[in-house]
Design a protein around this motif. Sequence first.
Motif, mmCIF file in Angstrom:
data_model
loop_
_atom_site.group_PDB
_atom_site.id
_atom_site.type_symbol
_atom_site.label_atom_id
_atom_site.label_comp_id
_atom_site.label_asym_id
_atom_site.label_seq_id
_atom_site.Cartn_x
_atom_site.Cartn_y
_atom_site.Cartn_z
ATOM 1 N N TYR A 357 0.832 -1.207 0.000
ATOM 2 C CA TYR A 357 0.000 0.000 0.000
ATOM 3 C C TYR A 357 0.864 1.254 0.000
ATOM 4 O O TYR A 357 0.586 2.232 -0.695
ATOM 5 C CB TYR A 357 -0.918 0.015 1.227
ATOM 6 C CG TYR A 357 -2.105 -0.921 1.159
ATOM 7 C CD1 TYR A 357 -2.885 -1.008 0.011
ATOM 8 C CD2 TYR A 357 -2.473 -1.697 2.269
ATOM 9 C CE1 TYR A 357 -3.982 -1.862 -0.037
ATOM 10 C CE2 TYR A 357 -3.567 -2.548 2.222
ATOM 11 C CZ TYR A 357 -4.314 -2.629 1.072
ATOM 12 O OH TYR A 357 -5.405 -3.461 1.028
ATOM 13 N N GLN A 358 1.919 1.225 0.778
ATOM 14 C CA GLN A 358 2.798 2.396 0.856
ATOM 15 C C GLN A 358 3.533 2.633 -0.460
ATOM 16 O O GLN A 358 3.764 3.784 -0.853
ATOM 17 C CB GLN A 358 3.774 2.222 2.014
ATOM 18 C CG GLN A 358 3.103 2.343 3.379
ATOM 19 C CD GLN A 358 4.003 1.984 4.536
ATOM 20 O OE1 GLN A 358 5.007 1.290 4.361
ATOM 21 N NE2 GLN A 358 3.652 2.437 5.732
ATOM 22 N N TYR A 359 3.869 1.537 -1.167
ATOM 23 C CA TYR A 359 4.443 1.692 -2.506
ATOM 24 C C TYR A 359 3.439 2.407 -3.418
ATOM 25 O O TYR A 359 3.791 3.338 -4.149
ATOM 26 C CB TYR A 359 4.781 0.328 -3.110
ATOM 27 C CG TYR A 359 5.996 -0.340 -2.524
ATOM 28 C CD1 TYR A 359 7.134 0.393 -2.176
ATOM 29 C CD2 TYR A 359 6.030 -1.719 -2.338
ATOM 30 C CE1 TYR A 359 8.251 -0.228 -1.641
ATOM 31 C CE2 TYR A 359 7.143 -2.352 -1.805
ATOM 32 C CZ TYR A 359 8.250 -1.607 -1.460
ATOM 33 O OH TYR A 359 9.354 -2.228 -0.928
ATOM 34 N N ALA A 360 2.207 1.944 -3.380
ATOM 35 C CA ALA A 360 1.180 2.534 -4.243
ATOM 36 C C ALA A 360 0.994 4.021 -3.965
ATOM 37 O O ALA A 360 0.773 4.821 -4.881
ATOM 38 C CB ALA A 360 -0.142 1.795 -4.063
ATOM 39 N N LEU A 361 1.104 4.398 -2.695
ATOM 40 C CA LEU A 361 0.921 5.804 -2.319
ATOM 41 C C LEU A 361 2.061 6.704 -2.794
ATOM 42 O O LEU A 361 1.927 7.928 -2.777
ATOM 43 C CB LEU A 361 0.772 5.918 -0.798
ATOM 44 C CG LEU A 361 -0.546 5.391 -0.230
ATOM 45 C CD1 LEU A 361 -0.493 5.342 1.293
ATOM 46 C CD2 LEU A 361 -1.719 6.255 -0.700
ATOM 47 N N GLN A 362 3.172 6.109 -3.237
ATOM 48 C CA GLN A 362 4.241 6.912 -3.817
ATOM 49 C C GLN A 362 3.827 7.509 -5.155
ATOM 50 O O GLN A 362 4.351 8.541 -5.578
ATOM 51 C CB GLN A 362 5.497 6.048 -4.000
ATOM 52 C CG GLN A 362 6.121 5.566 -2.691
ATOM 53 C CD GLN A 362 7.280 4.619 -2.933
ATOM 54 O OE1 GLN A 362 7.826 4.554 -4.041
ATOM 55 N NE2 GLN A 362 7.675 3.882 -1.902
ATOM 56 N N VAL A 363 2.884 6.863 -5.811
ATOM 57 C CA VAL A 363 2.369 7.358 -7.104
ATOM 58 C C VAL A 363 1.001 7.993 -6.926
ATOM 59 O O VAL A 363 0.742 9.098 -7.429
ATOM 60 C CB VAL A 363 2.302 6.209 -8.132
ATOM 61 C CG1 VAL A 363 1.628 6.692 -9.427
ATOM 62 C CG2 VAL A 363 3.694 5.669 -8.421
ATOM 63 N N TYR A 364 0.130 7.300 -6.215
ATOM 64 C CA TYR A 364 -1.228 7.811 -5.991
ATOM 65 C C TYR A 364 -1.204 8.803 -4.816
ATOM 66 O O TYR A 364 -1.545 8.463 -3.688
ATOM 67 C CB TYR A 364 -2.199 6.672 -5.696
ATOM 68 C CG TYR A 364 -2.565 5.848 -6.908
ATOM 69 C CD1 TYR A 364 -2.892 6.460 -8.117
ATOM 70 C CD2 TYR A 364 -2.593 4.460 -6.847
ATOM 71 C CE1 TYR A 364 -3.228 5.702 -9.222
ATOM 72 C CE2 TYR A 364 -2.941 3.695 -7.960
ATOM 73 C CZ TYR A 364 -3.255 4.326 -9.150
ATOM 74 O OH TYR A 364 -3.601 3.583 -10.254
ATOM 75 N N THR A 365 -0.798 10.026 -5.108
ATOM 76 C CA THR A 365 -0.771 11.062 -4.076
ATOM 77 C C THR A 365 -2.118 11.771 -4.012
ATOM 78 O O THR A 365 -2.924 11.701 -4.941
ATOM 79 C CB THR A 365 0.317 12.096 -4.373
ATOM 80 O OG1 THR A 365 -0.019 12.806 -5.581
ATOM 81 C CG2 THR A 365 1.669 11.419 -4.554
ATOM 82 N N ARG A 366 -2.316 12.465 -2.911
ATOM 83 C CA ARG A 366 -3.576 13.181 -2.745
ATOM 84 C C ARG A 366 -3.736 14.274 -3.800
ATOM 85 O O ARG A 366 -4.847 14.548 -4.263
ATOM 86 C CB ARG A 366 -3.662 13.787 -1.344
ATOM 87 C CG ARG A 366 -4.965 14.544 -1.111
ATOM 88 C CD ARG A 366 -5.101 15.031 0.315
ATOM 89 N NE ARG A 366 -6.334 15.779 0.488
ATOM 90 C CZ ARG A 366 -6.762 16.281 1.628
ATOM 91 N NH1 ARG A 366 -6.056 16.092 2.729
ATOM 92 N NH2 ARG A 366 -7.894 16.958 1.681
ATOM 93 N N GLU A 367 -2.634 14.894 -4.183
ATOM 94 C CA GLU A 367 -2.700 16.012 -5.137
ATOM 95 C C GLU A 367 -3.023 15.541 -6.549
ATOM 96 O O GLU A 367 -3.799 16.180 -7.261
ATOM 97 C CB GLU A 367 -1.357 16.764 -5.145
ATOM 98 C CG GLU A 367 -1.031 17.499 -3.857
ATOM 99 C CD GLU A 367 -0.664 16.557 -2.714
ATOM 100 O OE1 GLU A 367 -0.879 16.941 -1.540
ATOM 101 O OE2 GLU A 367 -0.169 15.443 -2.997
ATOM 102 N N THR A 368 -2.439 14.419 -6.957
ATOM 103 C CA THR A 368 -2.590 13.984 -8.348
ATOM 104 C C THR A 368 -3.724 12.991 -8.558
ATOM 105 O O THR A 368 -4.368 13.001 -9.609
ATOM 106 C CB THR A 368 -1.280 13.353 -8.845
ATOM 107 O OG1 THR A 368 -0.882 12.317 -7.939
ATOM 108 C CG2 THR A 368 -0.180 14.400 -8.941
ATOM 109 N N PHE A 369 -3.976 12.115 -7.572
ATOM 110 C CA PHE A 369 -5.028 11.102 -7.696
ATOM 111 C C PHE A 369 -5.830 11.049 -6.389
ATOM 112 O O PHE A 369 -5.741 10.065 -5.642
ATOM 113 C CB PHE A 369 -4.435 9.725 -7.996
ATOM 114 C CG PHE A 369 -3.620 9.654 -9.251
ATOM 115 C CD1 PHE A 369 -4.228 9.431 -10.480
ATOM 116 C CD2 PHE A 369 -2.238 9.824 -9.214
ATOM 117 C CE1 PHE A 369 -3.480 9.362 -11.649
ATOM 118 C CE2 PHE A 369 -1.485 9.757 -10.368
ATOM 119 C CZ PHE A 369 -2.103 9.535 -11.592
ATOM 120 N N PRO A 370 -6.596 12.084 -6.084
ATOM 121 C CA PRO A 370 -7.248 12.157 -4.771
ATOM 122 C C PRO A 370 -8.175 10.978 -4.467
ATOM 123 O O PRO A 370 -8.168 10.459 -3.351
ATOM 124 C CB PRO A 370 -8.015 13.478 -4.828
ATOM 125 C CG PRO A 370 -8.141 13.801 -6.281
ATOM 126 C CD PRO A 370 -6.905 13.254 -6.925
#
Length: 423
Positions: A357-370
């Motif tokens: 999950y933490q790996y995924a959050l490196q790309v899916y950030t709140r700013e770019t993919f809320p």
Amino acid sequence: MNEQHLEGYLHLVQALLSCPSGEEAAILNANSELLDAGLVQVMTQVAENLAENGDKNAADFLQSVATQIIELVEKPSTTESQQDLTFLLQVLQVVSDTDADPRVFYQFLQSNLDKLDVKLSAVLQELATTLLSEANAEKAESVVSVICNFGNLIQQFPLGRINVNIELAIVAYQIGLSFFKREFYPENWALCQKNLGRAYNHRIIGQRSENLELAIKCYQEALQVYTRATFPQEWASLQNSLANAYSDRTLGVRSDNLEQAICGYQSALQIYTLTDFPAQWATTQNNLGTAYKSRIRGDKAENLEKAIGCYQAALEVRSREAFPEQWAATQNNLATVYRDRILGNRAENLETAISCYQYALQVYTRETFPSDWAMIINNVGIAYQDRIFGEKAENLENAIGCYQAALEVRSREAFPEQWAATQ
């Protein structure tokens, strides 16, 4: 016809023929007072002269515009409907003039976003009926091809309202199927069926269950022509699309649908090999993993192990560097399976899930993919809630923090179902 009117008609015709592609609609709108039977007469004469001199494209364009003006003259209509017809004529002209170049076409659409409305679907159907009723066989085929190309472009247009774009694409493909009969144009017919199925699969208007049934029917029709022996790549693509539809299907028996999906993905992988089609192979492996994760038949623990194997296979191609979004999506999928895994050490499985999950959050950030960020943060909360390693009190505080963060995006107004799930 007096001399003043004739001069105005000729000036308008010349302006249409000489203006840059994309400006015809504005010219017609600016000269709405000249849109009458007299203009049609002049346009027809000029078109005939152009055809005699070998300028067939300009002649065809003028004749098409004249045909639409006839409709406007004979049928009382509002200024708005006139503008819709004029706009659609211009849209098709841009597609034709640019050989369906998406860069030019999307630039044109972007400057006319205010004109893209769901009512254009009916206007497109009427326009096609009018154009085809007066065209010979060769011209009719050309017109329908342009309309189908428009369907392909508008379905993939990233701006505007998605529901409007998809409805226009559906009408375009239906027009294509009304002309491209299977017995005379088998490949065109199959391509229209395939594209129509994709449009129904992504359709927003209507019942999701009904749209999926329509998509499945279209894909199955296309497979009558796109066989593995004659069109292996198209066959594999359709197998994957059909499997996606069965995976999402709500009608029928859920366990049967998932078996159909698994079968479809496995069929696609017969053509989509790692060596020949790495990207498609990875996508299909990811999709197959999701089907195994949800599978009802068979041993649950074994199904989850197969899902893990599929996701790990997909990650051989879906690296963060080459495919960052797909890499993150597969990391999220893999995390969810490890969170639910039956075999192995439960505590270690949950740690692996949290790491993925933490790996995924490196790309899916709140700013770019809320929206995706909120989904994954919610999933991390679930993993911390169940976590065995570490202090229980600290894990629960982390879970609460994750849920509260997710609710900053998952508001009741914007995402009511997701808001309720996180609550």
